[in-house]
Write an enzyme that holds these catalytic residues in place. Structure first.
Site, PDB file in Angstrom:
ATOM      1  N   ALA A  99       0.800  -1.237   0.000  1.00 57.91           N
ATOM      2  CA  ALA A  99       0.000   0.000   0.000  1.00 57.91           C
ATOM      3  C   ALA A  99       0.829   1.281   0.000  1.00 57.91           C
ATOM      4  O   ALA A  99       0.262   2.367   0.077  1.00 57.91           O
ATOM      5  CB  ALA A  99      -1.003   0.039   1.145  1.00 57.91           C
ATOM      6  N   ALA A 100       2.152   1.180  -0.132  1.00 61.26           N
ATOM      7  CA  ALA A 100       2.956   2.406  -0.190  1.00 61.26           C
ATOM      8  C   ALA A 100       2.598   3.234  -1.424  1.00 61.26           C
ATOM      9  O   ALA A 100       2.442   4.460  -1.344  1.00 61.26           O
ATOM     10  CB  ALA A 100       4.439   2.066  -0.199  1.00 61.26           C
ATOM     11  N   GLY A 101       2.465   2.566  -2.556  1.00 59.90           N
ATOM     12  CA  GLY A 101       2.086   3.278  -3.777  1.00 59.90           C
ATOM     13  C   GLY A 101       0.701   3.885  -3.665  1.00 59.90           C
ATOM     14  O   GLY A 101       0.466   5.014  -4.106  1.00 59.90           O
ATOM     15  N   ASP A 102      -0.230   3.148  -3.068  1.00 61.10           N
ATOM     16  CA  ASP A 102      -1.585   3.666  -2.879  1.00 61.10           C
ATOM     17  C   ASP A 102      -1.583   4.872  -1.945  1.00 61.10           C
ATOM     18  O   ASP A 102      -2.331   5.841  -2.152  1.00 61.10           O
ATOM     19  CB  ASP A 102      -2.488   2.577  -2.297  1.00 61.10           C
TER      20      ASP A 102
END
Length: 305
Positions: A250-253
């Site tokens: 979820a880092a990109g999100d």
């Protein structure tokens, strides 16, 4: 910040196991732990935008199973408007995630109810879209639905973001003119451009190729190498913040949601990128998808080392 972001996309229950390393083909490993965590790229980005200061509405589908109610409740807990989240006669989407001791992950997604998000559902949600400052889409729902949503966002004059994840093939040519910000990671930029991406130079070449295909502004997220912004001859590299990574899920999100929230609140592109980077950096220091996403106060208190 207090601006309206509408996220159109997926809601998945993440089935997460931690293991010493990612398994090879045919191999069985003993894992460290297992957890079920609310996720899905669409829902993650909605939660990120909401925690980071925006008013958020979600457009998507969940199944008529226990996971569906949990996924909806997770959004409501972050004060996300769910009037356009439909319940359909199917299983909710799931993501099977393995995280290794180096905080790298491998993910298999089963779309389930996400496949029921149709163009007609986007039309039904039009009153919600009309309230938006920024509209975000990803690729975990049917392509026809994404294309329809992008075109409607453009027709409404909204700022439109496409996070082309997961990307398995080039985008339809007629999508590019509808997108204000195309935000791929390294592998997605490579898939979409047909060029290898393994350095800043190759990321810039891939972004230039995407611009030649019709993209207006491309933001390539590069993990530890930071973020690359390209618009025509304008190229800006934003270095990454040094943190101890626990889980990159979820880092990109988180970056996309943070960038959208900041942009909707009137920050400049550069300010919005740095804001998204801080949020993403904080997220990798925590385990899980939505549980790892920081709040606005977390970002405001962040002091780079």
């Amino acid at each position: 910040m207090s601006a309206k972001v509408v996220v159109i996309g997926s809601l998945n229950m993440d089935l997460v196991t931690r293991a010493p390393r990612l398994p090879k083909g045919g191999e069985t490993l003993i894992g460290h732990s297992f957890a079920t965590v609310s996720g899905g790229k669409g829902a993650n980005q909605a939660v990120a935008a909401a925690r980071l200061g925006a008013q958020v509405s979600m457009v998507g589908c969940v199944g008529d199973d226990p996971y569906g109610q949990v996924l909806r409740d997770a959004l409501l807990a972050d004060h996300i408007d769910c009037q356009a989240v439909s319940t359909v006669a199917d299983s909710s989407g799931v993501a099977l995630i393995v995280v290794d001791d180096n905080s790298q992950n491998a993910i298999v997604i089963v779309p389930g109810a996400n496949g029921a998000l149709t163009s007609a559902a986007i039309d039904q949600a039009d009153p919600v879209l009309q309230t938006a400052e920024v509209i975000i889409c990803q690729l975990e729902v049917p392509d026809a639905t994404v294309g329809h949503a992008l075109k409607r966002g453009r027709a409404l004059g909204k700022t439109v973001i496409l996070n082309p994840a997961p990307a398995s093939r080039p985008l339809p040519a007629d999508w590019f003119a509808t997108i204000d910000y195309l935000i791929p990671n390294e592998s997605e930029a490579a898939t979409l451009s047909g060029l290898p991406v393994d350095s800043l130079a190759t990321a810039q070449a891939a972004a230039a190729r995407l611009i030649s295909m019709g993209a207006g502004k491309v933001i390539v997220t590069l993990g530890e190498q930071g973020v690359l912004f390209v618009q025509g001859d304008r190229v800006e590299h934003f270095t990454a913040f040094a943190v101890k990574a626990v889980d990159t899920t979820a880092a990109g999100d988180t970056f996309v949601g943070g960038f959208a929230a900041a942009l909707a609140a009137g920050q400049s592109e550069a300010e919005a990128i740095r804001f998204g980077q801080v949020a993403a950096a904080l997220s990798v220091t925590r385990a899980g998808a939505q549980p790892s996403i920081p709040t606005l106060s977390d970002v405001q208190a962040f002091k780079p080392s």
